[in-house]
Design a protein around this motif. Structure first.
Motif, PDB file in Angstrom:
ATOM      1  N   TYR A  51       3.521  12.825  27.903  1.00 46.87           N
ATOM      2  CA  TYR A  51       3.236  11.103  28.915  1.00 46.87           C
ATOM      3  C   TYR A  51       2.315  10.565  28.949  1.00 46.87           C
ATOM      4  O   TYR A  51       0.661  11.572  28.412  1.00 46.87           O
ATOM      5  N   TYR A  91       6.900  17.199  24.707  1.00 49.76           N
ATOM      6  CA  TYR A  91       6.549  16.462  25.261  1.00 49.76           C
ATOM      7  C   TYR A  91       5.678  15.953  25.798  1.00 49.76           C
ATOM      8  O   TYR A  91       4.870  17.047  25.947  1.00 49.76           O
ATOM      9  N   TRP A 145      10.724  20.695  27.851  1.00 45.86           N
ATOM     10  CA  TRP A 145      11.579  20.136  28.698  1.00 45.86           C
ATOM     11  C   TRP A 145      12.902  21.448  28.071  1.00 45.86           C
ATOM     12  O   TRP A 145      14.050  21.055  27.395  1.00 45.86           O
ATOM     13  N   HIS A 155      12.816  15.785  38.650  1.00 48.92           N
ATOM     14  CA  HIS A 155      12.834  15.583  37.207  1.00 48.92           C
ATOM     15  C   HIS A 155      14.081  15.261  37.171  1.00 48.92           C
ATOM     16  O   HIS A 155      15.765  16.190  37.631  1.00 48.92           O
ATOM     17  N   ASN A 156      14.712  14.316  36.090  1.00 49.03           N
ATOM     18  CA  ASN A 156      16.150  14.095  35.406  1.00 49.03           C
ATOM     19  C   ASN A 156      16.952  14.722  34.197  1.00 49.03           C
ATOM     20  O   ASN A 156      15.950  14.328  33.345  1.00 49.03           O
ATOM     21  N   ALA A 175      17.402  11.732  31.440  1.00 50.97           N
ATOM     22  CA  ALA A 175      16.589  11.505  31.387  1.00 50.97           C
ATOM     23  C   ALA A 175      15.234  11.599  29.792  1.00 50.97           C
ATOM     24  O   ALA A 175      14.592  10.726  30.303  1.00 50.97           O
ATOM     25  N   GLY A 176      15.110  13.003  30.694  1.00 52.22           N
ATOM     26  CA  GLY A 176      14.052  13.809  29.524  1.00 52.22           C
ATOM     27  C   GLY A 176      12.633  13.075  30.190  1.00 52.22           C
ATOM     28  O   GLY A 176      11.576  13.160  29.586  1.00 52.22           O
ATOM     29  N   LYS A 177      12.592  12.625  31.857  1.00 52.53           N
ATOM     30  CA  LYS A 177      11.002  12.810  31.819  1.00 52.53           C
ATOM     31  C   LYS A 177      11.201  12.571  33.784  1.00 52.53           C
ATOM     32  O   LYS A 177      12.647  13.058  34.232  1.00 52.53           O
ATOM     33  N   SER A 178      10.346  12.398  34.438  1.00 49.85           N
ATOM     34  CA  SER A 178       9.836  12.826  35.595  1.00 49.85           C
ATOM     35  C   SER A 178       9.507  11.182  36.477  1.00 49.85           C
ATOM     36  O   SER A 178       8.636  10.727  36.150  1.00 49.85           O
ATOM     37  N   THR A 179       9.748  11.749  37.733  1.00 49.73           N
ATOM     38  CA  THR A 179       9.524  10.857  38.736  1.00 49.73           C
ATOM     39  C   THR A 179       8.549  11.160  39.598  1.00 49.73           C
ATOM     40  O   THR A 179       8.615  12.136  40.186  1.00 49.73           O
ATOM     41  N   PHE A 180       6.865  10.448  39.719  1.00 51.73           N
ATOM     42  CA  PHE A 180       6.514  11.161  41.016  1.00 51.73           C
ATOM     43  C   PHE A 180       6.174  10.333  41.946  1.00 51.73           C
ATOM     44  O   PHE A 180       6.585   9.194  42.185  1.00 51.73           O
TER      45      PHE A 180
END
Lengths: 114, 111
Positions: free
Chosen positions: A33, A31, A96, B92-93, B96-101
């Motif tokens: 970003y 991954y 991940w 982390h979700n 969804a394969g992504k994080s929220t800060f």
């Protein structure tokens, strides 16, 4: 072990100019970003990639494009820079897996659009 | 989209004082991480919490994950100037394969 390397570290653009930010990681992470960080707003996800050849939109994708032709590289492009894109841009990479989601960040690119 | 609220936004204390910062959401997290960011650098991971009610300690830092996995706190004992920085939580979700800060807490510890 370089980790995550971003180039350039600083850049000043004129409105309407284009540029590409390069991110390279040497940890074999799946991954990658791109985030932008503005004062008082934390990190906002622009685009991300779950593997070579795949990309997806984040929270604030408008005005940006990305490409991930090689697993270790993730490029962020600005086709026509606007003053609202003045920010600090961070690239990150991670595995991940349920047991390991640590994100490793580059040192950032400070972009000013005048 | 998971919205993470961090509080306080700014905190300025004297060396030796204790402090707690918070990270809250209305959503349930798969896991939550705390990062620290120093000026001119990218964030660096401090800890990951996964299980509801989990408590982790890292020297003078104590991290707690809420029982319902919707909130977390970071407690620093006897703060030192070296603790100065921006503290970010990230949720982390897995699906969804992504994080929220969160927007972060800027901590200043004065000597």
């Amino acid at each position: 072990n370089a980790g995550v390397t971003q180039t350039p570290k600083f850049r000043v653009l004129k409105t309407g100019q284009s540029m590409t930010l390069l991110c390279a990681q040497d940890m074999n992470h799946e991954y990658m970003y791109w985030y932008r960080q503005d004062p008082g707003m934390g990190l906002r996800l622009i685009h991300y990639s779950v593997g070579e050849g795949t990309t997806a939109k984040g929270e604030v994708p408008d005005g940006y494009n990305v490409s991930r032709l090689k697993k270790q590289n993730f490029l962020l492009g600005l086709e026509s820079a606007a003053p609202s894109q003045t920010s600090v841009y961070f690239c990150a990479s991670s595995y991940w897996r349920p047991s390991n989601t640590e994100a490793f960040f580059g040192q950032g690119t400070r972009l000013t659009v005048v | 989209t998971q919205l993470l609220e961090q509080s306080p936004q700014f905190l300025s204390i004297q060396e030796g004082e204790n402090l707690t910062v918070y990270c809250n959401s209305s959503s349930v997290f798969s896991s939550l991480q705390w990062y620290r960011q120093e000026p001119g650098e990218g964030p660096v991971l401090l800890v990951t919490v996964v299980t509801g009610g989990e408590v982790k300690k890292l020297k003078r830092l104590t991290f707690q994950f809420g029982d319902a996995r919707k909130d977390s706190s970071l407690h620093i004992t006897a703060a030192q100037p070296g603790d100065t920085g921006l503290y970010l939580c990230a949720a982390h979700n897995t699906n969804a394969g992504k994080s929220t800060f969160g927007d972060g807490t800027t901590l200043t510890v004065k000597p």
